[in-house]
Design an enzyme around this catalytic site. Structure first.
Site, PDB file in Angstrom:
ATOM      1  N   LYS A 158       0.830  -1.211   0.000  1.00 39.15           N
ATOM      2  CA  LYS A 158       0.000   0.000   0.000  1.00 39.15           C
ATOM      3  C   LYS A 158       0.864   1.261   0.000  1.00 39.15           C
ATOM      4  O   LYS A 158       1.999   1.245   0.480  1.00 39.15           O
ATOM      5  CB  LYS A 158      -0.909   0.019   1.240  1.00 39.15           C
ATOM      6  CG  LYS A 158      -1.923  -1.120   1.266  1.00 39.15           C
ATOM      7  CD  LYS A 158      -2.684  -1.179   2.573  1.00 39.15           C
ATOM      8  CE  LYS A 158      -3.995  -0.441   2.515  1.00 39.15           C
ATOM      9  NZ  LYS A 158      -4.854  -0.734   3.707  1.00 39.15           N
ATOM     10  N   LYS A 201      -0.637  -7.428   6.043  1.00 40.11           N
ATOM     11  CA  LYS A 201      -1.165  -8.765   5.798  1.00 40.11           C
ATOM     12  C   LYS A 201      -2.435  -8.601   4.979  1.00 40.11           C
ATOM     13  O   LYS A 201      -3.259  -7.733   5.269  1.00 40.11           O
ATOM     14  CB  LYS A 201      -1.474  -9.443   7.140  1.00 40.11           C
ATOM     15  CG  LYS A 201      -1.989 -10.854   7.011  1.00 40.11           C
ATOM     16  CD  LYS A 201      -0.851 -11.831   6.802  1.00 40.11           C
ATOM     17  CE  LYS A 201      -1.378 -13.238   6.519  1.00 40.11           C
ATOM     18  NZ  LYS A 201      -0.297 -14.155   6.136  1.00 40.11           N
ATOM     19  N   LYS A 237     -15.345   2.136  -3.638  1.00 36.65           N
ATOM     20  CA  LYS A 237     -16.735   1.887  -3.253  1.00 36.65           C
ATOM     21  C   LYS A 237     -17.706   2.217  -4.387  1.00 36.65           C
ATOM     22  O   LYS A 237     -17.528   3.237  -5.054  1.00 36.65           O
ATOM     23  CB  LYS A 237     -17.073   2.770  -2.048  1.00 36.65           C
ATOM     24  CG  LYS A 237     -16.150   2.528  -0.867  1.00 36.65           C
ATOM     25  CD  LYS A 237     -16.100   3.755   0.041  1.00 36.65           C
ATOM     26  CE  LYS A 237     -15.062   3.563   1.124  1.00 36.65           C
ATOM     27  NZ  LYS A 237     -14.788   4.809   1.849  1.00 36.65           N
ATOM     28  N   ARG A 292     -11.871  14.207   5.983  1.00 34.89           N
ATOM     29  CA  ARG A 292     -12.671  15.075   5.097  1.00 34.89           C
ATOM     30  C   ARG A 292     -14.094  14.528   5.026  1.00 34.89           C
ATOM     31  O   ARG A 292     -14.375  13.488   5.591  1.00 34.89           O
ATOM     32  CB  ARG A 292     -12.059  15.029   3.691  1.00 34.89           C
ATOM     33  CG  ARG A 292     -11.961  13.574   3.193  1.00 34.89           C
ATOM     34  CD  ARG A 292     -11.596  13.467   1.744  1.00 34.89           C
ATOM     35  NE  ARG A 292     -11.120  12.135   1.402  1.00 34.89           N
ATOM     36  CZ  ARG A 292     -11.888  11.116   1.066  1.00 34.89           C
ATOM     37  NH1 ARG A 292     -13.201  11.234   1.059  1.00 34.89           N
ATOM     38  NH2 ARG A 292     -11.359   9.945   0.764  1.00 34.89           N
TER      39      ARG A 292
END
Ligand code: ADP
Ligand code: ADP
Ligand code: MG
Length: 453
Positions: A158, A201, A237, A292
């Site tokens: 990431k 992980k 999403k 935010r």
């Protein structure tokens, strides 16, 4: 209260903020790029200013230009919306230095929580569970390998400055780790100008559940409950609902407490979201905090009755959280479908759903141009029902009413998704899209075929 605010955003969220300001008797200054010169947000604001060419890097991301415009037009505050500069601590600091109020947390809070690795470490230190992984920035494959030796495969690579699902890669073995690390790092550098990576992980098929927080300057913090955002395409999403079908009261309470703790230790001010993933045994782990307003904020507004944009402005103005916010009773079920553009072009015909329990947040109109430079979000369809099933039925009929001609969208996908047995039962996790999309795409294809014949 502020008299005039600059809205440093575009699209539906810019309109949402401008509408809220009108209701609060606050004037607004909209900014727009050349591609957005005919946009609704520029048309409905009190005043509007063109800030540059279409590319965001030459318009919406130019902090110094935004500040100059705000000062010239007599604004007292800047609302950053989401995306763009909304989680940029340097921009928040520039506002503070110029005597403008940044409608969001103080810049040092953004630095603390906006950096995902820093936030992870802060959470760990105060006992909020995080996913097993690295404690320091990973900048080469050797240190990546070191973390993997400790935690084992599969892992997720990431970006510390990441967002919107970018700069993220799964690795199941050393070959994939070597391959993916370089590409993820390059992607992070290009997207966020920062190549700091970390390793977590990889949790198999988790749920994404997040908690909405409001905090004022005087240490009062409230949780406005959770949103389930597990239905995602490429870690982004596409559907959200509240309450989540997953947690029992005990898990819900523990997650709310953890989110409030996260807000307290980071000395949070404003509206924020604490994101968690939940595994198959109902263990939850902090993944990040969004400092935010979020795209999916309306579902919380619908069940809580709290106008989150209004609260952001009130808090930024130095006001205390009111009793209405402290005494929220969630009664309803709310859900949101994000209708995204799959192509650019002109909207040739548009019809929005309406009626009982339906809310539309959108910046598009008949004849408007959809340009490829920005986020593909076209319409947020939000529905409220007394029960989850009532909300599902309402969302189905709302999406049946929605007509957008001239642009390819995911409307049909979202509509058919609402009929899949796992969705109806509320048994879905982040693997849902991968599991269902081929079947749904095939249904759309064969229906189109039938219509042609
Ligand atoms: P999340 O970031 O959890 O997906 P949202 O869906 O509310 O939350 O994101 C809002 C929008 O901002 C999305 O369109 C996303 O692509 C964009 N975005 C989020 N973080 C960043 C970032 N660091 N840089 C650029 N865009 C971002
Ligand atoms: P972004 O900043 O892009 O929103 P997040 O860290 O919030 O990134 O993660 C986005 C999504 O990626 C999550 O909602 C979840 O679906 C998935 N994800 C993140 N971390 C993990 C993990 N450790 N294991 C499995 N899935 C994860
Ligand atoms: Mg996220």
């Amino acid at each position: 209260m502020f008299k005039r605010i600059l809205v440093a955003a575009r699209g539906e969220i810019a309109l949402r903020i401008i509408r809220c300001c009108r209701e609060m008797d606050i004037e607004t200054v909209a900014v727009y790029s050349k591609a957005d010169r005919r946009s609704l947000h520029a048309a409905v604001a009190t005043a509007s200013v063109c800030i540059g060419p279409s590319q965001a890097s030459e318009s919406y991301l130019r902090g110094e230009v935004l500040i100059e415009v705000a000062l010239k037009t007599g604004c007292e505050a800047i609302h950053p919306g989401y995306g763009f500069l909304s989680e940029n601590p340097e921009f928040a600091k520039m506002c503070e230095k110029s005597g403008l109020v940044f409608i969001g947390p103080p810049s040092d809070v953004i630095s603390r929580m906006g950096d995902k690795l820093a936030a992870r470490n802060l959470m760990k230190s105060c006992g909020v569970p995080v996913v097993n992984g690295s404690n320091t920035a990973v900048r080469d494959i050797k240190s990546a390998q070191k973390t993997v030796n400790e935690i084992g495969y599969p892992v997720l690579i990431k970006a510390s400055a990441g967002g919107g699902g970018k700069g993220m890669r799964v690795a199941n073995d050393v070959t994939q780790l070597t391959e993916s690390f370089e590409t993820a790092m390059a992607e992070a550098k290009a997207a966020f100008g920062n190549g700091d990576m970390y390793i977590e992980k990889y949790i198999e098929d988790p749920h994404h559940i997040e908690i909405q927080i409001l905090a004022d300057r005087y240490g009062n913090i409230v949780s406005l409950g959770e949103r389930d955002c597990s239905i995602q395409k490429n870690n982004q999403k596409i559907f959200e609902e509240t309450p989540s079908p997953l947690p029992d009261e005990d898990l819900r309470k523990r997650m709310n407490d953890a989110a409030i703790k996260a807000a307290a230790v980071s000395e949070y001010v404003g509206a924020g979201t604490v994101e968690f993933i939940v595994d198959g045994s109902k263990n939850f782990y902090f993944i990040e905090m969004n400092t935010r307003i979020q795209v999916e904020h309306p579902v919380t507004e619908e069940t809580s009755g709290v106008d989150l944009i209004r609260e952001q402005i009130r808090i930024a103005c130095g006001m205390k959280l009111g009793s209405d916010v402290h005494e929220v009773m969630h009664k309803k079920h709310a859900m949101e479908c994000r209708i995204n553009a799959l192509s650019s072009g002109t909207v040739k015909f548009l019809h929005f759903p309406a009626g009982y329990g339906v809310r539309i947040e959108s910046h598009i109109y008949n004849g408007c141009e959809i340009v490829p430079y920005y986020d593909p979000l076209l319409v947020k369809v939000i529905v409220t029902g007394n029960t989850r099933l009532e909300a599902i039925r309402r969302m189905r009929r709302a999406l049946e009413e929605l007509v957008i001609e001239g642009i390819e969208t995911n409307r049909e996908f979202m509509h058919l998704m609402l009929y899949t047995p796992d969705f109806v039962r509320g048994r879905y996790s982040t693997g849902f899209y991968e599991k269902e999309h081929l079947k749904i795409d095939e249904m759309i294809r064969s229906a189109a075929e039938t219509l042609k014949n």
